[in-house]
Structure formats: structure tokens, C-alpha cells
Write a protein that holds these residues in place. Structure first.
Motif, short mmCIF file in Angstrom:
data_model
loop_
_atom_site.label_atom_id
_atom_site.label_comp_id
_atom_site.label_asym_id
_atom_site.label_seq_id
_atom_site.Cartn_x
_atom_site.Cartn_y
_atom_site.Cartn_z
N VAL A 85 24.70 -4.07 9.43
CA VAL A 85 24.60 -4.28 7.99
C VAL A 85 23.24 -3.82 7.48
O VAL A 85 23.14 -3.13 6.46
CB VAL A 85 24.83 -5.77 7.65
CG1 VAL A 85 24.53 -6.04 6.18
CG2 VAL A 85 26.26 -6.17 7.97
N LEU A 86 22.18 -4.19 8.19
CA LEU A 86 20.84 -3.83 7.74
C LEU A 86 20.58 -2.33 7.88
O LEU A 86 19.90 -1.73 7.04
CB LEU A 86 19.80 -4.64 8.53
CG LEU A 86 19.77 -6.12 8.14
CD1 LEU A 86 19.00 -6.93 9.17
CD2 LEU A 86 19.15 -6.30 6.76
N HIS A 87 21.11 -1.71 8.92
CA HIS A 87 21.00 -0.26 9.03
C HIS A 87 21.76 0.41 7.87
O HIS A 87 21.32 1.43 7.33
CB HIS A 87 21.55 0.22 10.37
CG HIS A 87 20.69 -0.16 11.54
ND1 HIS A 87 19.31 -0.07 11.51
CD2 HIS A 87 21.01 -0.64 12.77
CE1 HIS A 87 18.82 -0.47 12.68
NE2 HIS A 87 19.83 -0.83 13.46
N GLY A 88 22.91 -0.18 7.51
CA GLY A 88 23.67 0.35 6.37
C GLY A 88 22.89 0.18 5.07
O GLY A 88 22.92 1.05 4.20
N ALA A 89 22.19 -0.95 4.93
CA ALA A 89 21.37 -1.17 3.74
C ALA A 89 20.23 -0.15 3.67
O ALA A 89 19.87 0.33 2.60
CB ALA A 89 20.81 -2.59 3.75
N ALA A 90 19.69 0.21 4.84
CA ALA A 90 18.64 1.23 4.89
C ALA A 90 19.18 2.58 4.45
O ALA A 90 18.54 3.30 3.68
CB ALA A 90 18.06 1.31 6.30
N ALA A 91 20.36 2.92 4.95
CA ALA A 91 20.97 4.19 4.55
C ALA A 91 21.25 4.22 3.05
O ALA A 91 21.09 5.25 2.39
CB ALA A 91 22.26 4.42 5.34
#
Length: 289
Positions: A85-91
Motif C-alpha cells: 500500500v505504501l509503495h503504491g502511495a509513493a507511486a
């Protein structure tokens, strides 16, 4: 072949539920076993035996997970992976426009709570007087110029007109790292708690994500660094304080759950305070277009 005896033998260490508990699933099992037992050829008998063993194994699995009354049930794990989820938020952050505000502009943030709204106009360079409005009250956020800010009489009548030492805290943060490792080091070193205090780090993540204006690479690094924090947990089917559904991220000791859009992973705020307005404006009181 006694199919029920075969099931009992395979589940000897696991108490079987009664017929009412098995319900339709057990009925389908018995029907399938009966059909297989009527096969006449040796090949069919072998296939029936294999099928019965498979069905018995399936029932054993069902029995193994059936509640026995010996203790409380364990809630299912969240389907979402907190790091993902956090990697997706970064993207998602990298897709934001990189439009630096002018030093004399303000970052506008509107936060919705359960019973109130908070509107803030925060100086982009930290040197101009900002403003907060909530519950019918107003508060000036004095700018810091030459290491001092002027105390407003409305907020502190006894010190009206005096100057106090200050440190410039701009809303537009160009001083922060743009890589995950460097950002993690910054959070670990600069938060108010002890080094390694995930709770204090999480509060800084929340503050920077919600009440600062970060360049896209910096905001992406913030979420990438957050993904490395210990003890992260995902919480499915949460809503932010504005009632918008999403997926939550929390960690031990932190009483607030960060909320991200379940599809895009865009940051929405928290379960206690949802960011419902955000942008750059020219002066205090102005709203983003």
C-alpha cells in the motif's frame, strides 16, 4: 466402503461437528460418495476410492478450522499488504504535479473531523503570518523573520507586541531527502521521540503527508521510508473521518490509522481527520480553485 468411517479415521484428533453444523456441505459429500460407490468396474472403484479420500481430506480440513469453543476466534488477516500500500502511495505521489509555490503563497489544508472542520493557511516559506480557523475560533500562525516572530495580542494579550525567538518552518519543504533510505534516516533522527521509536516516526509521517507541501519525489520517499517502519499492519475496509472508504495502515503504539484510497493508494488522511481540501493559494482566506 464406509465413507463416514474413513472420514472419522482421518480426523481422529479433531472433534467433528454435528450434522447441523456441516449442513449442505456434508450433504453434498454424502451424495458424491454414494454416487462413486455405485461404480461397477475396478477402474471406477479405484477412482471412487481416490475421490472419497480427496473428499475426506477436504472434510478434515473443514473440521480442523471449525470452532471448538476452546477459545476466542482469531480475526482474519487483512488482505492488503501494508508495504505494498505504501509503495503504491509513493507511486501515486510521483504522478502529482511539481509546481513549487512562491515564497509569499500559502498551503491551504482543510481537515474534517467527526464534529468539526479545521482550515489552515500555512506560509509556504514560513516567514509570513498564517491562519487557522476551527470551531468558530481563529489563530494566527506568526511568520518567523530574522529568528523572531511577533506575538499577537489576540492569542496572548499579556505578551502583545513582543517578539519571541523562532525557527523558520516552511510549509513547502525543499530541505527533505528524496530517497527512501535517506528519508528513513531523517525520520529516525529528527522526530520528537527516541531513535527507533516507530510511534514518533509515524506521527512525523502523518504531519508531513497532511500539513506540508512536498515535491513529488520527496513525498514518494516519505511513503517508501514509511514502508520500512517496524510493526506495520494493514486494516481492511476502513473509512476516513469524512466517511470515504479505503485501506488503513497502522503500527503498534500509534492510535491513529492512516487511510489510503483502496484502488489508487492516494493518501486520504486518517480515521480521525480526513484531508478534504488541499492546494496553493495567494493569500489567507482564499480557497483553491
Amino acid at each position: 466402503m464406509d465413507e463416514l468411517q474413513l472420514v472419522r479415521d482421518r480426523a481422529v484428533d479433531v472433534p467433528l461437528p454435528d450434522l447441523a453444523e456441516l449442513g449442505a456441505a456434508r450433504a453434498r459429500l454424502l451424495a458424491a460418495a454414494a454416487n462413486e460407490s455405485r461404480r461397477k468396474t475396478a477402474k471406477r472403484r479405484w477412482q471412487a476410492g481416490a475421490a472419497t479420500l480427496g473428499l475426506a481430506a477436504a472434510v478434515t480440513a473443514v473440521v480442523s478450522f471449525a470452532p471448538t469453543g476452546d477459545g476466542p476466534l482469531t480475526p482474519p488477516r487483512a488482505a492488503a499488504d501494508p508495504a505494498r500500500v505504501l509503495h503504491g502511495a509513493a507511486a501515486q505521489a510521483l504522478k502529482l504535479p511539481d509546481t513549487p509555490p512562491r515564497p509569499d503563497q500559502f498551503v491551504y489544508v482543510k481537515t474534517q473531523y467527526a464534529n468539526s472542520n479545521r482550515e489552515a493557511w500555512i506560509s509556504a516559506d514560513g516567514k509570513h503570518d498564517g491562519y487557522v480557523k476551527q470551531d468558530g475560533r481563529t489563530l494566527t500562525l506568526p511568520g518567523c523573520v530574522d529568528g523572531k516572530y511577533r506575538v499577537e495580542g489576540a492569542n496572548n494579550p499579556a505578551a502583545n507586541g513582543t517578539e519571541e525567538p523562532c525557527v523558520v518552518t516552511p510549509a513547502y519543504r525543499t530541505d527533505l531527502p528524496t530517497t527512501a533510505d535517506a528519508m528513513f534516516g531523517y525520520l529516525n533522527k529528527n522526530h520528537s521521540g527516541d531513535a527507533g521509536d516507530a510511534n514518533a516516526m509515524g506521527k512525523d509521517v502523518q504531519l508531513l503527508a497532511g500539513e506540508a507541501y512536498l515535491p513529488p519525489r520527496t513525498k514518494a520517499a516519505l511513503f517508501e521510508a514509511a514502508a520500512e517502519m517496524p510493526g506495520l499492519q494493514a486494516v481492511d475496509h476502513v473509512t476516513d473521518a469524512a466517511g470515504r472508504p479505503g485501506v488503513g495502515i497502522t503500527w503498534p503504539g500509534h492510535g491513529v490509522t492512516l487511510v489510503f484510497d483502496a484502488k489508487t493508494y492516494a493518501y486520504r488522511g486518517t480515521t480521525q481527520g480526513a484531508v478534504v481540501g488541499y492546494g496553493i493559494v495567494d493569500h489567507v482566506g482564499q480557497l483553491p480553485r
